[in-house]
Design an enzyme around this catalytic site. Structure first.
Site, PDB file in Angstrom:
ATOM      1  N   ARG A 549      31.475  -7.750 -87.226  1.00 52.14           N
ATOM      2  CA  ARG A 549      32.141  -7.794 -88.534  1.00 52.14           C
ATOM      3  C   ARG A 549      31.331  -8.608 -89.524  1.00 52.14           C
ATOM      4  O   ARG A 549      30.699  -9.603 -89.168  1.00 52.14           O
ATOM      5  CB  ARG A 549      33.484  -8.519 -88.420  1.00 52.14           C
ATOM      6  CG  ARG A 549      34.612  -7.641 -88.024  1.00 52.14           C
ATOM      7  CD  ARG A 549      35.938  -8.337 -88.354  1.00 52.14           C
ATOM      8  NE  ARG A 549      36.922  -7.884 -87.394  1.00 52.14           N
ATOM      9  CZ  ARG A 549      37.207  -8.524 -86.281  1.00 52.14           C
ATOM     10  NH1 ARG A 549      36.631  -9.659 -86.003  1.00 52.14           N
ATOM     11  NH2 ARG A 549      38.083  -8.037 -85.455  1.00 52.14           N
ATOM     12  N   SER A 610      28.544 -14.957 -80.416  1.00 52.66           N
ATOM     13  CA  SER A 610      29.311 -15.223 -79.178  1.00 52.66           C
ATOM     14  C   SER A 610      28.461 -15.132 -77.922  1.00 52.66           C
ATOM     15  O   SER A 610      28.731 -14.332 -77.017  1.00 52.66           O
ATOM     16  CB  SER A 610      30.477 -14.249 -79.080  1.00 52.66           C
ATOM     17  OG  SER A 610      31.147 -14.210 -80.304  1.00 52.66           O
ATOM     18  N   ASP A 664      32.136 -18.039 -80.621  1.00 52.49           N
ATOM     19  CA  ASP A 664      33.461 -17.495 -80.972  1.00 52.49           C
ATOM     20  C   ASP A 664      34.609 -18.389 -80.514  1.00 52.49           C
ATOM     21  O   ASP A 664      35.647 -18.467 -81.164  1.00 52.49           O
ATOM     22  CB  ASP A 664      33.650 -16.061 -80.451  1.00 52.49           C
ATOM     23  CG  ASP A 664      33.374 -15.908 -78.959  1.00 52.49           C
ATOM     24  OD1 ASP A 664      32.939 -16.875 -78.318  1.00 52.49           O
ATOM     25  OD2 ASP A 664      33.591 -14.790 -78.438  1.00 52.49           O
TER      26      ASP A 664
HETATM   27  C1  BG6 Z   1      37.513 -11.818 -82.056  1.00 49.88           C
HETATM   28  C2  BG6 Z   1      36.475 -12.772 -82.527  1.00 49.88           C
HETATM   29  O1  BG6 Z   1      38.668 -12.001 -82.712  1.00 49.88           O
HETATM   30  O2  BG6 Z   1      37.681 -11.997 -80.657  1.00 49.88           O
HETATM   31  C3  BG6 Z   1      35.178 -12.451 -81.833  1.00 49.88           C
HETATM   32  O3  BG6 Z   1      36.350 -12.753 -83.910  1.00 49.88           O
HETATM   33  C4  BG6 Z   1      35.382 -12.591 -80.369  1.00 49.88           C
HETATM   34  O4  BG6 Z   1      34.174 -13.267 -82.268  1.00 49.88           O
HETATM   35  C5  BG6 Z   1      36.485 -11.696 -79.958  1.00 49.88           C
HETATM   36  O5  BG6 Z   1      34.201 -12.355 -79.651  1.00 49.88           O
HETATM   37  C6  BG6 Z   1      36.741 -11.710 -78.512  1.00 49.88           C
HETATM   38  O6  BG6 Z   1      37.443 -10.595 -78.199  1.00 49.88           O
HETATM   39  P1  BG6 Z   1      36.842  -9.157 -77.859  1.00 49.88           P
HETATM   40  O7  BG6 Z   1      37.953  -8.556 -77.093  1.00 49.88           O
HETATM   41  O8  BG6 Z   1      36.588  -8.486 -79.129  1.00 49.88           O
HETATM   42  O9  BG6 Z   1      35.616  -9.388 -77.042  1.00 49.88           O
HETATM   43  C1  GLC Z   2      30.337 -14.654 -73.171  1.00 48.67           C
HETATM   44  C2  GLC Z   2      29.427 -15.497 -74.005  1.00 48.67           C
HETATM   45  C3  GLC Z   2      30.190 -16.624 -74.651  1.00 48.67           C
HETATM   46  C4  GLC Z   2      31.371 -16.109 -75.374  1.00 48.67           C
HETATM   47  C5  GLC Z   2      32.226 -15.279 -74.479  1.00 48.67           C
HETATM   48  C6  GLC Z   2      33.423 -14.711 -75.175  1.00 48.67           C
HETATM   49  O1  GLC Z   2      30.749 -15.413 -72.125  1.00 48.67           O
HETATM   50  O2  GLC Z   2      28.387 -15.996 -73.224  1.00 48.67           O
HETATM   51  O3  GLC Z   2      29.345 -17.340 -75.526  1.00 48.67           O
HETATM   52  O4  GLC Z   2      32.090 -17.162 -75.914  1.00 48.67           O
HETATM   53  O5  GLC Z   2      31.457 -14.251 -73.929  1.00 48.67           O
HETATM   54  O6  GLC Z   2      33.079 -13.816 -76.164  1.00 48.67           O
END
Ligand code: BG6
Ligand code: GLC
Ligand code: GLC
Length: 924
Positions: A549, A610, A664
């Site tokens: 995003r 992340s 994240d």
């Molecule tokens: C989102 C965050 O809401 O949740 C992301 O903005 C994050 O950064 C994510 O990685 C985690 O959830 P998913 O299910 O999208 O991996």
């Molecule tokens: C993976 C990444 C970590 C992140 C998590 C959730 O474990 O290594 O940095 O926070 O995924 O998205």
């Protein structure tokens, strides 16, 4: 006739049971006889009425519309198909309740389609009357004793034998081996059995008896055994009709019409229990005073009224009542009665059958009567034969009307005007009575002329059919064992969870001290959660979850306003070159700026990234290694902020100020912290899993300063990568790991997060399929496809509001050819996998909150955990299981889980805002 007089030795009888007065005039007597026997006549119109009324009762009961005392019960039997004839093996069958006061044990060998039929061995045991009416335990102990005696005479050895329990009474079944007796019928009335699971009672009795090699795997009504025992080569037989001591029928109904079942496909065998038809008085005009007297003297007055006009237990008794009546009226036996004639049960079905048999003729009648101490006159014999014929003809015609109702039901439900069907018949009345079958057949043809019916006598009194059902049940039981064995390593007990918590605490401590540990415990350079004074417009990027995003975040006094756009990161970009990936990111930002009319503005940018990064400041993050599905080259070991800046440089058209890079988890904690100041933990359970929390700075090696706090990105996904994770790693986990792009890495994450759970389930399903447990053992190509089983399916399949049929629809969309039993197993697999995941996640949270509590030397800690991630948010039970585990393992922490609404992009913007504020303050 209003009264038939007393049935016992009454006061109206003279000495030796002879009449006190003279005999009636012969013309009077023929009138009395005629009047008496006429009551047993049933006209075609009356039969049609019964047919219609029974059909109506059946349909009401199928729809679940009948009250607590339904006219017929329509009990699903959990038999879903007529036999294919492929079943094989040795089975023991115990028959109780069909043939009056005897119990039969059979040894049935099924030889499959090719083998020659093997004659079963059997033994009959007479049940003493006191056992039929005594305590339930005594009856089942008697049964267990008979079984033991029977097996003793056979060379069984230690072979474990599946047992099918042919129990001919109305039962509520909830599975092939779960069956609760509704009420006794016929001549049985043992205490403490109604409302109990008879399979369980039999199992317990067998255990008390000490017979260890019998395994009760199925309970089958005699009608079902009769239907299932039909030779499959004669074509499918879809009705089982029994006229034994009692009467009943079963047939194959469309499953979608059975309200009691959650099933929309295929057919299921339903036991009608039509013996109770008429208990609501619809039979009123047909009931003779003899029927009423018989009912009154029976063990179950007012119940099984229809059965009492048809079943073999009652035919002899009705004849006896008529004969006694006629004797008393001086029409038979010179007006004499005998104690035997006046005793209940002295005339049996056998007597009636013999007396009506044209081949044995008058001699047999005389013999039977003499046995009762009677001296029939020359005219008596013919009259008695008329009485027998009246009673048995009525029985056959009523039974035909009931069968015609079933045929109408089948025509209706299958929308077929002409029905071609085979009816399996069984029971003593069919076997012994010379005319019953013919009368029945003629009457059915009269009532259902458009049906082409073939009647097929059952094999071994249904024993063969019970063995067939038992074979299916034994296979299902073996499957159950395999499913349980497969899923057992996914069950983690409290002790195991507590030990994982201890290991995690140790790994945290080591990681913080900078010692070798699978937990990197990365400092984030975020020192405080937001205080609400943050202001300004910011750009944010959010990379690494399900979606990439770009966001515009406006933080004002009135609150935070977010505009965002999702962009795709094609797999070839995520796994291509680093330059390609970062160029793509910048292109997306440019597109976003253009769409939002932000061209020319240089807003501060926060980057939610992340993945594990070693930060040396807020705007510097060296990617340690990719996780989840990313693997772009030339990024690991590099500062991702620098990589982003280089890409910006390559696209000269844009100017951006990258201020902060945040994980994240940190973004989520900050975002939730803006709403709730107690939020000091960030948790992600989505594609990957991870957590961060506020640690005392003094505990963090490598970051200068001793006071205050710092948010630590734990990177708990890698927990256990050093082999120090005390959780059974199943072969399915090992396969998922092996097939991933980072084998041996992120072991904890691979047990928990959305990217992997579907794959674990897929591997378990493949295994169960290879064992023949699932999908009838047929190889399913689609299950071989990686990632075909998405984690979102777990969330859907485990939803309580989803009916089994919907579960099946989801799986069928994947191309899986499954039965309802399969759907249940798939649901169970999903539950085992997601439960383990949620528990392990709970262990992690418990370790974190306990660490915070201990850091602060608090007796009790009240803390909020900010959470995000599709698995956590979409799965119906995940969040409550996490919370329950935390309550269990961190009892001194009051933990509130707060779901992040706006994603961690908002948090990245808030971190950026704080940094800008501090930078401005420093410049002043
Ligand atoms: C989102 C965050 O809401 O949740 C992301 O903005 C994050 O950064 C994510 O990685 C985690 O959830 P998913 O299910 O999208 O991996
Ligand atoms: C993976 C990444 C970590 C992140 C998590 C959730 O474990 O290594 O940095 O926070 O995924 O998205
Ligand atoms: C009784 C029982 C029924 C059985 C029938 C024939 O009606 O209730 O379950 O099928 O007798 O034996």
């Amino acid at each position: 006739m209003d009264s038939i007089g007393p049935v016992g030795l009454g006061s109206r009888d003279g000495p030796q049971g002879c009449p006190p007065e003279g005999l009636p005039h012969p013309s009077d007597s023929s009138k009395v006889v005629q009047k008496c026997l006429q009551q047993f006549m049933v006209t075609k119109a009356q039969l049609q009425q019964i047919q219609d009324s029974l059909l109506d009762s059946m349909e009401q009961a199928l729809m679940g519309h009948s009250g607590p005392m339904p006219a017929v019960r329509m009990l699903p039997t959990y038999v879903g198909s007529t036999p294919h004839g492929t079943e094989q093996g040795d089975f023991v069958v115990l028959e109780l309740g069909a043939t009056g006061a005897s119990m039969r044990v059979l040894w049935v060998t099924l030889t499959g389609t090719k083998g020659r039929r093997v004659q079963p061995r059997s033994q009959e045991f007479v049940i003493p009357p006191e056992v039929m009416l005594g305590p339930g335990q005594q009856l089942f102990d008697f049964a267990a004793h008979c079984l033991a005696e029977f097996l003793e005479a056979l060379p069984v050895g230690n072979q474990c034998l599946p047992l099918g329990f042919n129990f001919s009474f109305p039962c509520h079944q909830t599975g092939l081996d779960r069956s609760t007796l509704i009420s006794w019928t016929k001549g049985f009335r043992c205490s403490d059995v109604e409302g109990q699971d008879v399979v369980q009672l039999l199992r317990e009795a067998i255990k008390r008896q000490g017979t260890s090699n019998l395994d009760v795997v199925a309970m089958v009504n005699d009608t079902v055994g009769t239907m299932m025992g039909c030779d499959p080569e004669l074509g499918p037989c879809e009705i089982g009709l029994v006229v034994d001591t009692g009467t009943n029928a079963c047939y194959m109904e469309e499953a979608r019409h059975v309200a009691a079942l959650d099933e929309d496909r295929g057919r299921v065998c339903v036991s009608i229990e039509w013996g109770s038809f008429g208990d609501d008085e619809v039979l009123g005009p047909l009931l003779t005073p003899f029927d009423r007297a018989l009912d009154q003297e029976s063990l179950n007055p007012g119940a099984q009224r229809f059965e009492k006009m048809i079943g073999g237990l009652y035919l002899g008794e009705l004849v006896r009542l008529v004969l006694a009546h006629l004797a008393r009226r001086g029409i038979l036996f010179g007006g004499c009665t005998t104690p035997a004639l006046l005793s209940q049960g002295s005339v049996t079905l056998e007597h009636v059958a013999e007396m009506e048999d044209p081949s044995t003729g008058a001699a047999r009648v005389l013999a039977v009567l003499q046995n009762l101490g009677l001296r029939p006159g020359p005219s008596d014999v013919e009259l008695i034969q008329h009485v027998c014929a009246a009673v048995s003809t009525r029985s056959a015609r009523l039974c035909a009307a009931a069968l015609a109702a079933v045929l109408s039901r089948l025509q209706h439900s299958r929308e077929q005007h002409t029905l071609q069907i085979a009816v399996a018949t069984g029971g003593q009345v069919f076997e012994r009575h010379p005319r019953f079958h013919n009368v029945l057949q003629e009457t059915v043809m009269l009532l259902a002329p458009e049906c082409d019916i073939s009647f097929i006598p059952s094999v071994d009194g249904g024993g063969q059919g019970v063995a067939m059902v038992t074979a299916v049940a034994a296979r299902l039981a073996a499957h159950r064992h395999l499913v349980e064995e497969t899923l057992a390593p996914f069950q983690l007990d409290q002790e195991r969870l507590a030990s994982v918590q201890v290991q995690m605490r140790e790994a945290m401590a080591k990681g913080l001290r900078g010692e070798a540990s699978s937990l990197s415990m990365l400092p984030s350079y975020v020192r405080a959660t937001p205080d609400g004074s943050e202001r300004g417009d910011f750009l944010a990027l959010d990379l690494g979850g399900t979606n990439f995003r770009v966001l515009l975040v406006r933080v004002a006094a009135a609150g935070v306003k977010i505009t965002s756009q999702v962009y795709a990161i094609p797999e070839c970009v995520a796994q291509g070159s680093g330059q390609q990936l970062f160029d793509h990111i910048v292109d997306c930002i440019m597109d976003f700026q253009q769409r939002q009319g932000l061209g020319g503005q240089s807003l501060p940018l926060g980057f939610t990234f992340s993945f594990p990064c070693k930060q040396v400041g807020l705007d510097q993050g060296i990617l340690l290694n990719w996780t989840k599905g990313f693997n772009a080259s030339d990024c690991e070991g590099h500062d991702v902020v620098a990589l982003l800046r280089e890409a910006i440089g390559r696209r000269q058209a844009v100017e951006l100020k990258v201020v902060a890079i945040v994980n994240d988890t940190v973004g989520t904690m900050m975002s939730c912290g803006y709403e709730d100041h107690r939020c000091e933990v960030g948790l992600i359970v989505g594609t990957g899993t991870n957590a961060c929390y506020m640690e005392e700075l003094q505990n963090v090696a490598g970051v200068p300063g001793d006071s205050g706090h710092m948010c630590i990105n734990m990177e708990w996904g890698a927990f256990g990568d050093d082999g120090m994770l005390d959780v059974p790693i199943t072969c399915f986990d090992a396969s998922v790991d092996r097939e991933s792009i980072n084998p041996g890495k992120q072991r904890f994450e691979k047990l928990i997060s959305g990217m992997y759970l579907g794959e674990i389930v897929r591997h378990i399903l493949l295994h169960l399929n290879s064992l023949g447990v699932l999908f009838r053992g047929q190889q399913t190509q689609c299950l071989q496809t990686r990632d075909i089983f998405k984690t979102k399916f777990l969330s859907e399949i485990e939803s309580d509001s989803l009916a089994l049929r919907q579960v099946r629809a989801i799986l069928e969309d994947l191309g899986l050819p499954l039965t309802s039993d399969d759907a249940l197993v798939v649901r169970e697999v999903c539950q085992a996998v997601s439960r383990r995941a949620a528990q392990l996640c709970g262990v992690g949270v418990a370790a974190v909150v306990e660490k915070i509590r201990e850091n602060r030397s608090l007796e009790e800690l009240t803390v909020t955990v900010g959470v995000d991630g599709t698995l956590y948010k979409l799965h119906p039970h995940f969040s409550s299981l996490v919370a329950a585990t935390v309550r269990e393992l961190a009892p001194r922490c009051a933990v509130t889980f707060l779901q992040s609404e706006d994603g961690s992009g908002k948090g990245a913007a808030l971190v950026t805002a704080v940094a800008c504020r501090l930078a401005q303050a420093a410049q002043v």
